[in-house]
Design a protein around this motif. Structure first.
Motif, PDB file in Angstrom:
ATOM      1  N   ILE A   1      -4.367  -2.842   6.915  1.00  0.00           N
ATOM      2  CA  ILE A   1      -3.168  -2.717   5.968  1.00  0.00           C
ATOM      3  C   ILE A   1      -2.388  -4.049   6.525  1.00  0.00           C
ATOM      4  N   PRO A   2      -1.968  -3.808   7.957  1.00  0.00           N
ATOM      5  CA  PRO A   2      -1.006  -5.144   8.283  1.00  0.00           C
ATOM      6  C   PRO A   2      -1.827  -6.394   8.107  1.00  0.00           C
ATOM      7  N   ALA A   3      -3.238  -6.519   8.664  1.00  0.00           N
ATOM      8  CA  ALA A   3      -3.812  -7.854   8.260  1.00  0.00           C
ATOM      9  C   ALA A   3      -3.919  -8.293   6.924  1.00  0.00           C
ATOM     10  N   ALA A   4      -4.226  -7.297   5.944  1.00  0.00           N
ATOM     11  CA  ALA A   4      -4.154  -7.703   4.650  1.00  0.00           C
ATOM     12  C   ALA A   4      -2.849  -8.275   4.308  1.00  0.00           C
ATOM     13  N   LEU A   5      -1.481  -7.678   4.588  1.00  0.00           N
ATOM     14  CA  LEU A   5      -0.218  -7.971   4.437  1.00  0.00           C
ATOM     15  C   LEU A   5      -0.040  -9.439   4.718  1.00  0.00           C
ATOM     16  N   VAL A   6      -0.401  -9.669   5.890  1.00  0.00           N
ATOM     17  CA  VAL A   6      -0.074 -11.042   6.658  1.00  0.00           C
ATOM     18  C   VAL A   6      -0.982 -12.026   5.722  1.00  0.00           C
ATOM     19  N   GLY A   7      -2.260 -11.660   5.690  1.00  0.00           N
ATOM     20  CA  GLY A   7      -3.006 -12.671   4.917  1.00  0.00           C
ATOM     21  C   GLY A   7      -2.613 -12.979   3.529  1.00  0.00           C
ATOM     22  N   VAL A   8      -1.897 -12.000   2.624  1.00  0.00           N
ATOM     23  CA  VAL A   8      -1.487 -12.425   1.318  1.00  0.00           C
ATOM     24  C   VAL A   8      -0.030 -13.020   1.726  1.00  0.00           C
ATOM     25  N   PHE A   9       0.489 -12.826   2.642  1.00  0.00           N
ATOM     26  CA  PHE A   9       1.816 -13.827   2.897  1.00  0.00           C
ATOM     27  C   PHE A   9       1.483 -15.106   2.900  1.00  0.00           C
ATOM     28  N   VAL A  10       0.204 -15.418   4.075  1.00  0.00           N
ATOM     29  CA  VAL A  10      -0.401 -16.695   4.209  1.00  0.00           C
ATOM     30  C   VAL A  10      -0.636 -17.345   2.929  1.00  0.00           C
ATOM     31  N   PHE A  11      -1.389 -16.475   1.756  1.00  0.00           N
ATOM     32  CA  PHE A  11      -1.921 -17.144   0.602  1.00  0.00           C
ATOM     33  C   PHE A  11      -0.732 -17.343  -0.240  1.00  0.00           C
ATOM     34  N   LEU A  12       0.437 -16.796  -0.296  1.00  0.00           N
ATOM     35  CA  LEU A  12       1.237 -16.834  -1.172  1.00  0.00           C
ATOM     36  C   LEU A  12       2.195 -18.185  -0.639  1.00  0.00           C
ATOM     37  N   TYR A  13       2.200 -18.259   0.459  1.00  0.00           N
ATOM     38  CA  TYR A  13       2.865 -19.422   1.197  1.00  0.00           C
ATOM     39  C   TYR A  13       2.165 -20.716   0.572  1.00  0.00           C
ATOM     40  N   GLY A  14       0.808 -20.714   0.697  1.00  0.00           N
ATOM     41  CA  GLY A  14       0.023 -21.979   0.237  1.00  0.00           C
ATOM     42  C   GLY A  14       0.130 -21.959  -1.353  1.00  0.00           C
ATOM     43  N   LEU A  15       0.397 -21.006  -2.191  1.00  0.00           N
ATOM     44  CA  LEU A  15       0.687 -20.944  -3.502  1.00  0.00           C
ATOM     45  C   LEU A  15       2.122 -21.350  -3.881  1.00  0.00           C
TER      46      LEU A  15
END
Length: 974
Positions: free
Chosen positions: A391-405
């Protein structure tokens, strides 16, 4: 029995300690106190109706089918000599177990709201009537002896003599057998096995099975009492104001989740008065009874000879078709569980664990462990822990992806590529391809920025630390589970030899240094030669994988030229996506095809080694399967990450494969998008395929079995409804558990862990996909274990085995690969070098990142003179991705100083990144102990208290013996 309080002094003041086993059996019924109920949880874990269902004896049927039974026996043993057949026939007469004591009616557990108070006699009568009508599949015909194990054989099998000898020896060991023909297939016969109380006690003592004997006394109880009640009342009041966690299971609905709160010790018949025996019908749980029966089946001979024993060999030579413990009834009920309670543990597991509607709930690990055993319970505990940590790994990964988006359109590199309408790029092939403009790949550059941005390095470091924290905290979680499940002092029994090993090396013997008995022995020279052949087979299969990867590379080179010169403008414009997409799809089909071959090869190579025990066989097979599938899944990914575009050459001097196809180049925005696409497609489709094979395939097989059963295809009675079948027939029509045990389940998750950590810098959404898959995987596996598979033999284990070492190896490999991905595959280092060495911010201090990257694309592209190739193109100069001098330079096409600066920065980043991350990982592993301190203190305290309790109990027993014999009582050891 005596109800003990939480101190040693209370034991001295208690009265009524049993003086003999007979007094235990003849003692009058006592109403247990609320404090003593947890002590009975291990044996009385049955919900409402189930408790009486297992403890109340049923009246035998009016007309037992003895004639059919004797007829079946006479036909099955007709090949034996007359005396043997007659003896066997006599032994099949109905055996009855004489109960010399009155069983106490146990208080039923109420799952949620009590249905209403009724008299005990009325409830018992109604349960007896219900059991007579609908539960014939769990007892012998007399309705008293519980079925602990099922053997299945075909009447047409020629191995009649072995089977009859084996069953005769089983009865000599103290087991009771009863045969029953199948209702769906006239050729199938079931052998029901029951273990009487004396047999259970004998083998429980031999197997050192730990059983409860006193209630636990925690050293923190006295401290908590001195803190005062006001503070606790305030805490309880504050907790009542907070909303309840919806993920927690309702303990009122699941009383079985209350863990046993008793000290345990290895069972001993001589000290039976120490143990909490309130009802001997439920003292040994169903899983413990199954383990004891399996232990007897593994060690019973069927012929004269040292290796002629064990149910495994009889299953291998088709003497028996199957051997399994029965399920505890159906998993569905016509009545809701909230009002009528659970009918059995299987129904309870289905309603509170395997149903898809409770996907967000925690798993009832205690109930899973009691029904399926500690080994399967640890698997689901590990899977749940892994899913929660995602769960924390997925949240950080989503934040990194949204930053790129969000920064995709404002990225300086993407802007320069999209606005480069006049930048002419060199053609992708030398014959039919034409030059193209850099702005044609605008969409490709923007998509690349989604996964190659400033958060890449941070996320790679975070995931490396996450992997360490996950493994270290799993050690602590495993320690707590082994303590709760009473596995701390459990030492695995000396495993029996595999039948194949015994048959192969029966002529070579040596004395076992542990048992002192002679056993088959494998010479070192034979073991070494077989190991070398196995290793050679492993390398051959790995070379086959590399050959398949090479074939995919050739396909990509051919597809690149075809798509770049395609007549359709849309395909010609997006040739990069077309090449990568088709290559990934072809690679995925090759991977799934080779996986089928690898499983068979790994099975053959493991059998060729002739491992000594089942655990050695499982570890060897698991390691081979992991190596094969890991290389199969990741070889093409490693090629794209570290080799794609590195050896392409330059225009006018391209490196060609077989002097025909030009090697593939990276896009001007980098090769990371190719790596991301490879990982996304393989991970997504592989998870869908695995889920289908795990659930869809058993569903189809069971549906086909039910269809044949309804049509009477097996030669038996045409059964219209499944509820008419006894439990053993229903279980026979289910699918057996995989022959490899939990290897396939662990392998799937470990490979997913590798995908999630090894190349996570290129695909930050990998933890999110893994999290979504695992949420489905938990309920899918639960549904499969409860409804689609026969009940596996409950086995004990203290850890996940070899898989923990593999996970640690993957964590180390992940640090190395992520360092190389960021340094080599990503454009992070070239952009960093340009921003601080060649960009507009070189002498101006720190500025905005996008301002410092102005002109980066022009700096990363070199110039080539197409007229050198005598090309009739209207454009003389074209650009290509590299750091080379222009054609008008004194040293044309030589590497520039910027190339060497970038190379040095890449090597420096790899060294700094690896040392930094490994240092952080080691420091975190040092800070997190493998076992919590309070657990260590509790274990030491309980060890001391257990010795004191054993002393007090034995002293009290001896004093009562003296008093009974008229001797003087002493308050110390005589």
């Amino acid at each position: 029995m005596v109800h003990h309080s939480g101190s040693i002094q209370s034991f001295k003041q208690q009265k009524g300690m049993h003086t003999s086993i007979s007094e235990i059996l003849k003692e009058k019924s006592l109403k247990p106190s609320r404090r003593s109920l947890p002590c009975l949880a291990q044996s009385q874990t049955h919900p409402i109706n189930l408790n009486h269902f297992l403890s109340v004896p049923l009246s035998p049927d009016p007309k037992p089918e003895v004639e059919d039974l004797s007829q079946n026996i006479s036909t099955s043993c007709s090949l034996l000599p007359p005396q043997t057949a007659e003896d066997v026939k006599d032994n099949y007469v109905e055996e009855t177990e004489v109960n010399t004591f009155q069983t106490r009616a146990d208080p039923p557990f109420v799952l949620q709201k009590p249905v209403g108070r009724v008299k005990l006699g009325t409830r018992t009568d109604s349960l007896q009537e219900k059991n007579r009508s609908g539960s014939s599949g769990l007892f012998f015909r007399d309705g008293k002896k519980r079925i602990d194990y099922i053997l299945v054989y075909k009447k047409s099998s020629p191995q009649v003599e072995k089977r009859c000898t084996f069953e005769k020896n089983l009865r000599a060991e103290g087991l009771m057998l009863e045969k029953e023909p199948s209702m769906t297939n006239n050729d199938i016969m079931f052998v029901k096995i029951h273990a009487p109380w004396d047999t259970l006690c004998k083998y429980a003592e031999q197997m050192n099975i730990r059983m409860p004997f006193r209630k636990k006394c925690y050293f923190t109880d006295r401290k908590s009492k001195t803190l005062g009640s006001r503070f606790h009342l305030k805490c309880q009041q504050i907790k009542s104001w907070l909303p309840k966690n919806p993920m927690k299971l309702d303990k009122e609905a699941l009383p079985d989740l209350e863990e046993t709160d008793c000290y345990t010790a290895p069972f001993s018949r001589a000290r039976m008065h120490h143990f909490t025996i309130s009802n001997r019908e439920t003292f040994f749980s169903n899983s413990t009874r199954s383990r004891i029966i399996h232990h007897v089946l593994q060690r019973t001979k069927y012929e004269d000879g040292k290796s002629k024993m064990g149910i495994n060999r009889l299953l291998g030579n088709n003497t028996y078709e199957a051997a399994f413990p029965p399920h505890e009834g159906g998993y569905k009920s016509r009545h809701p569980i909230k009002t009528h309670g659970a009918q059995n543990h299987r129904h309870l597991l289905y309603e509170r664990w395997a149903r898809w509607g409770i996907w967000y709930k925690y798993q009832p690990l205690d109930l899973i462990r009691r029904y399926f055993g500690e080994k399967i319970g640890l698997y689901f505990a590990w899977l749940g822990w892994y899913t929660g940590m995602l769960i924390p790994a997925a949240l950080v990964g989503v934040f990194v992806f949204l930053y790129g988006l969000f920064t995709m359109d404002s990225s300086q590199v993407s802007k320069e590529i999209c606005e480069a309408n006049t930048t002419i790029m060199c053609p992708m092939c030398e014959e039919t391809c034409e030059p193209w403009t850099l702005s044609d790949s605008c969409v490709y550059a923007k998509v690349t920025h989604l996964f190659d941005n400033g958060g890449t390095v941070f996320f790679a470091i975070f995931m490396a630390i996450w992997a360490t924290v996950f493994l270290e905290f799993w050690k602590r979680r495993r320690a707590e589970l082994t303590y709760d499940w009473d596995l701390i002092d459990w030492e695995e029994e000396e495993e029996e030899l595999r039948p194949q090993f015994e048959a192969k090396y029966s002529r070579m013997e040596r004395v076992n240094p542990i048992s002192g008995k002679p056993e088959p022995f494998q010479p070192f020279s034979d073991k070494l030669s077989r190991l070398m052949v196995s290793v050679s087979g492993i390398f051959f299969m790995i070379s086959l994988v590399l050959t398949a990867v090479f074939a995919v590379v050739v396909f990509r080179l051919i597809a690149m030229e075809k798509f770049a010169s395609f007549n359709w403008h849309f395909v010609k414009k997006n040739w990069q996506f077309a090449t990568s997409g088709t290559g990934v799809c072809i690679n995925f089909m090759i991977i799934m095809s080779l996986n089928v071959v690898y499983e068979k090869v790994a099975y053959l190579l493991t059998n060729l080694e002739h491992p000594r025990t089942e655990s050695e066989w499982e570890n060897s097979f698991a390691l081979k399967m992991f190596l094969f599938q890991f290389v199969n899944l990741n070889s093409s990914t490693f090629y794209i990450a570290f080799f794609l575009g590195r050896f392409a050459g330059r225009p006018g001097k391209y490196n060609k494969l077989f002097n025909r196809w030009r090697l593939e180049e990276c896009h001007p925005s980098g090769c990371l998008i190719d790596l991301c696409l490879q990982m996304g497609v393989i991970m997504f489709f592989k998870q869908i395929w695995n889920n289908f094979m795990e659930l869809g395939y058993p569903l189809l097989q069971n549906w086909w079995s039910r269809r044949k059963m309804k049509q009477g295809g097996g030669g038996g009675t045409n059964v219209e409804t499944k509820t008419q079948l006894p439990q053993w027939d229903k279980d026979w029509n289910l699918q057996p558990m995989n022959a490899h045990g939990l290897v396939d389940e662990y392998l799937e998750m470990v490979l997913q862990f590798g995908f999630t950590t090894i190349f996570v810098a290129a695909f930050p959404l990998a933890p999110l996909l893994a999290l979504l898959n695992n949420i489905i995987e938990i309920r899918l596996d639960a549904y499969k274990f409860v409804t689609q598979w026969r009940r596996p033999m409950p086995a004990r284990a203290t850890d996940i085995g070899i898989w923990h070492g593999i996970l640690e190896g993957i964590g180390v490999l992940a640090v190395i690969t992520n360092a190389f991905v960021i340094a080599i595959t990503s454009d992070y280092i070239p952009r960093f070098v340009y921003a601080f060495k060649y960009g507009p911010c070189m002498d101006k201090g720190q500025h905005h990142a996008d301002e410092c990257l102005q002109g980066y694309m022009n700096s990363s592209l070199s110039v080539f003179d197409m007229w050198e190739l005598k090309n009739s193109s209207v454009f003389r100069y074209c650009r290509y991705r590299d750091y080379r001098a222009p054609p008008w330079s004194p040293v044309p096409y030589e590497f520039t100083l910027q190339f060497w600066h970038v190379l040095a920065a890449r090597l420096a980043f790899i060294i700094v990144f690896e040392h930094l991350v490994f240092g952080i990982k080691s420091f975190i592993a040092y800070l997190i102990p493998d076992m919590p301190k309070d657990l260590c203190d509790r274990m030491r305290r309980e060890k001391y208290l257990m010795q004191e309790m054993m002393y007090e109990a034995e002293l009290e027993h001896l004093q009562k013996e003296r008093k009974k014999n008229g001797k003087r009582c002493h308050h110390e050891w005589p």
